[in-house]
Design a protein around this motif. Sequence first.
Motif, PDB file in Angstrom:
ATOM      1  N   LEU A   1       0.877  -1.162   0.000  1.00 47.90           N
ATOM      2  CA  LEU A   1       0.000   0.000   0.000  1.00 47.90           C
ATOM      3  C   LEU A   1       0.911   1.207   0.000  1.00 47.90           C
ATOM      4  CD1 LEU A   1      -2.711   1.476   0.270  1.00 47.90           C
ATOM      5  CD2 LEU A   1      -2.481   1.219   2.748  1.00 47.90           C
ATOM      6  N   GLY A   2       0.759   2.052  -0.992  1.00 41.97           N
ATOM      7  CA  GLY A   2       1.625   3.222  -1.075  1.00 41.97           C
ATOM      8  C   GLY A   2       1.004   4.306  -1.924  1.00 41.97           C
ATOM      9  N   SER A   3       1.738   5.376  -2.079  1.00 39.20           N
ATOM     10  CA  SER A   3       1.278   6.487  -2.909  1.00 39.20           C
ATOM     11  C   SER A   3       2.184   6.605  -4.125  1.00 39.20           C
ATOM     12  CB  SER A   3       1.266   7.796  -2.119  1.00 39.20           C
ATOM     13  OG  SER A   3       2.564   8.123  -1.701  1.00 39.20           O
ATOM     14  N   ARG A   4       1.616   7.104  -5.195  1.00 39.24           N
ATOM     15  CA  ARG A   4       2.367   7.214  -6.440  1.00 39.24           C
ATOM     16  C   ARG A   4       3.125   8.527  -6.567  1.00 39.24           C
ATOM     17  NH1 ARG A   4      -2.426   5.597 -10.296  1.00 39.24           N
ATOM     18  NH2 ARG A   4      -3.573   6.362  -8.524  1.00 39.24           N
ATOM     19  N   TRP A   5       2.862   9.487  -5.714  1.00 42.73           N
ATOM     20  CA  TRP A   5       3.603  10.742  -5.719  1.00 42.73           C
ATOM     21  C   TRP A   5       3.626  11.325  -4.313  1.00 42.73           C
ATOM     22  CZ3 TRP A   5      -0.936  10.387  -8.772  1.00 42.73           C
ATOM     23  CH2 TRP A   5      -2.046  11.027  -8.277  1.00 42.73           C
ATOM     24  N   LYS A   6       4.430  12.364  -4.136  1.00 46.00           N
ATOM     25  CA  LYS A   6       4.576  13.015  -2.838  1.00 46.00           C
ATOM     26  C   LYS A   6       3.257  13.679  -2.457  1.00 46.00           C
ATOM     27  CE  LYS A   6       7.488  16.252  -0.377  1.00 46.00           C
ATOM     28  NZ  LYS A   6       8.625  17.150  -0.438  1.00 46.00           N
ATOM     29  N   LEU A   7       2.897  13.525  -1.181  1.00 44.54           N
ATOM     30  CA  LEU A   7       1.621  14.037  -0.687  1.00 44.54           C
ATOM     31  C   LEU A   7       1.818  15.113   0.363  1.00 44.54           C
ATOM     32  CD1 LEU A   7      -0.035  10.581  -0.121  1.00 44.54           C
ATOM     33  CD2 LEU A   7      -0.353  12.074  -2.080  1.00 44.54           C
ATOM     34  N   SER A   8       0.788  15.901   0.545  1.00 43.51           N
ATOM     35  CA  SER A   8       0.808  16.884   1.629  1.00 43.51           C
ATOM     36  C   SER A   8       0.648  16.155   2.955  1.00 43.51           C
ATOM     37  CB  SER A   8      -0.324  17.900   1.445  1.00 43.51           C
ATOM     38  OG  SER A   8      -1.575  17.287   1.675  1.00 43.51           O
ATOM     39  N   ASP A   9       1.084  16.779   4.024  1.00 44.14           N
ATOM     40  CA  ASP A   9       0.941  16.184   5.351  1.00 44.14           C
ATOM     41  C   ASP A   9      -0.534  15.993   5.710  1.00 44.14           C
ATOM     42  OD1 ASP A   9       3.677  16.095   5.686  1.00 44.14           O
ATOM     43  OD2 ASP A   9       3.766  17.928   6.880  1.00 44.14           O
ATOM     44  N   ASP A  10      -1.364  16.948   5.326  1.00 46.15           N
ATOM     45  CA  ASP A  10      -2.790  16.848   5.638  1.00 46.15           C
ATOM     46  C   ASP A  10      -3.430  15.650   4.942  1.00 46.15           C
ATOM     47  OD1 ASP A  10      -2.686  19.095   7.233  1.00 46.15           O
ATOM     48  OD2 ASP A  10      -3.337  20.449   5.639  1.00 46.15           O
ATOM     49  N   ALA A  11      -3.084  15.444   3.682  1.00 50.62           N
ATOM     50  CA  ALA A  11      -3.625  14.303   2.941  1.00 50.62           C
ATOM     51  C   ALA A  11      -3.152  12.996   3.563  1.00 50.62           C
ATOM     52  CB  ALA A  11      -3.218  14.368   1.477  1.00 50.62           C
ATOM     53  N   GLY A  12      -1.894  12.916   3.904  1.00 53.71           N
ATOM     54  CA  GLY A  12      -1.340  11.710   4.521  1.00 53.71           C
ATOM     55  C   GLY A  12      -1.980  11.400   5.858  1.00 53.71           C
ATOM     56  N   MET A  13      -2.180  12.428   6.669  1.00 53.15           N
ATOM     57  CA  MET A  13      -2.784  12.226   7.988  1.00 53.15           C
ATOM     58  C   MET A  13      -4.239  11.790   7.863  1.00 53.15           C
ATOM     59  SD  MET A  13      -3.260  14.737  11.264  1.00 53.15           S
ATOM     60  CE  MET A  13      -1.516  14.888  11.551  1.00 53.15           C
ATOM     61  N   SER A  14      -4.970  12.424   6.977  1.00 51.07           N
ATOM     62  CA  SER A  14      -6.366  12.062   6.774  1.00 51.07           C
ATOM     63  C   SER A  14      -6.488  10.621   6.294  1.00 51.07           C
ATOM     64  CB  SER A  14      -6.999  13.012   5.750  1.00 51.07           C
ATOM     65  OG  SER A  14      -8.315  12.626   5.459  1.00 51.07           O
ATOM     66  N   PHE A  15      -5.660  10.248   5.314  1.00 44.71           N
ATOM     67  CA  PHE A  15      -5.705   8.881   4.797  1.00 44.71           C
ATOM     68  C   PHE A  15      -5.336   7.876   5.877  1.00 44.71           C
ATOM     69  CE2 PHE A  15      -4.214   5.050   2.839  1.00 44.71           C
ATOM     70  CZ  PHE A  15      -5.097   4.853   1.795  1.00 44.71           C
ATOM     71  N   ALA A  16      -4.230   8.091   6.543  1.00 50.91           N
ATOM     72  CA  ALA A  16      -3.733   7.125   7.531  1.00 50.91           C
ATOM     73  C   ALA A  16      -4.705   6.949   8.689  1.00 50.91           C
ATOM     74  CB  ALA A  16      -2.363   7.557   8.044  1.00 50.91           C
ATOM     75  N   THR A  17      -5.234   8.043   9.201  1.00 53.48           N
ATOM     76  CA  THR A  17      -6.160   7.966  10.331  1.00 53.48           C
ATOM     77  C   THR A  17      -7.392   7.144   9.972  1.00 53.48           C
ATOM     78  OG1 THR A  17      -5.428  10.113  11.144  1.00 53.48           O
ATOM     79  CG2 THR A  17      -7.554   9.324  11.935  1.00 53.48           C
ATOM     80  N   THR A  18      -7.979   7.439   8.834  1.00 55.68           N
ATOM     81  CA  THR A  18      -9.182   6.722   8.417  1.00 55.68           C
ATOM     82  C   THR A  18      -8.870   5.275   8.062  1.00 55.68           C
ATOM     83  OG1 THR A  18     -10.099   8.790   7.572  1.00 55.68           O
ATOM     84  CG2 THR A  18     -11.141   6.753   6.824  1.00 55.68           C
ATOM     85  N   PHE A  19      -7.750   5.037   7.373  1.00 56.93           N
ATOM     86  CA  PHE A  19      -7.374   3.682   6.985  1.00 56.93           C
ATOM     87  C   PHE A  19      -7.222   2.778   8.205  1.00 56.93           C
ATOM     88  CE2 PHE A  19      -4.033   0.514   6.223  1.00 56.93           C
ATOM     89  CZ  PHE A  19      -4.636  -0.222   5.207  1.00 56.93           C
ATOM     90  N   TYR A  20      -6.442   3.213   9.183  1.00 56.27           N
ATOM     91  CA  TYR A  20      -6.198   2.375  10.349  1.00 56.27           C
ATOM     92  C   TYR A  20      -7.431   2.231  11.239  1.00 56.27           C
ATOM     93  CZ  TYR A  20      -1.369   2.055   8.979  1.00 56.27           C
ATOM     94  OH  TYR A  20      -0.223   1.782   8.277  1.00 56.27           O
TER      95      TYR A  20
END
Length: 76
Positions: A9-28
């Motif tokens: 599971l990964g991202s195809r390009w560099k992400l903003s911190d807000d996008a990463g935090m939102s994704f990770a929090t909801t995913f887990y």
Amino acid sequence: FLETGSYLLGSRWKLSDDAGMSFATTFYDSLFKKGESLGRAVMEARAACKSTAADNDFGWASYVLYGDPRVCLRLS
């Protein structure tokens, strides 16, 4: 790599911190607290990431899962 049964599971390009935090929090939360499958957890996390993103931030679309999306983790 995938023929060995590995998952990625990964991202195809560099992400903003807000996008990463939102994704990770909801995913887990989806994966561990709700017991959703990997595919469902990714789908919910993408949706949460998209709903909080600026109009020109497509970080939600960057995430990709390689492996069987139906897999669920068993919590003991």
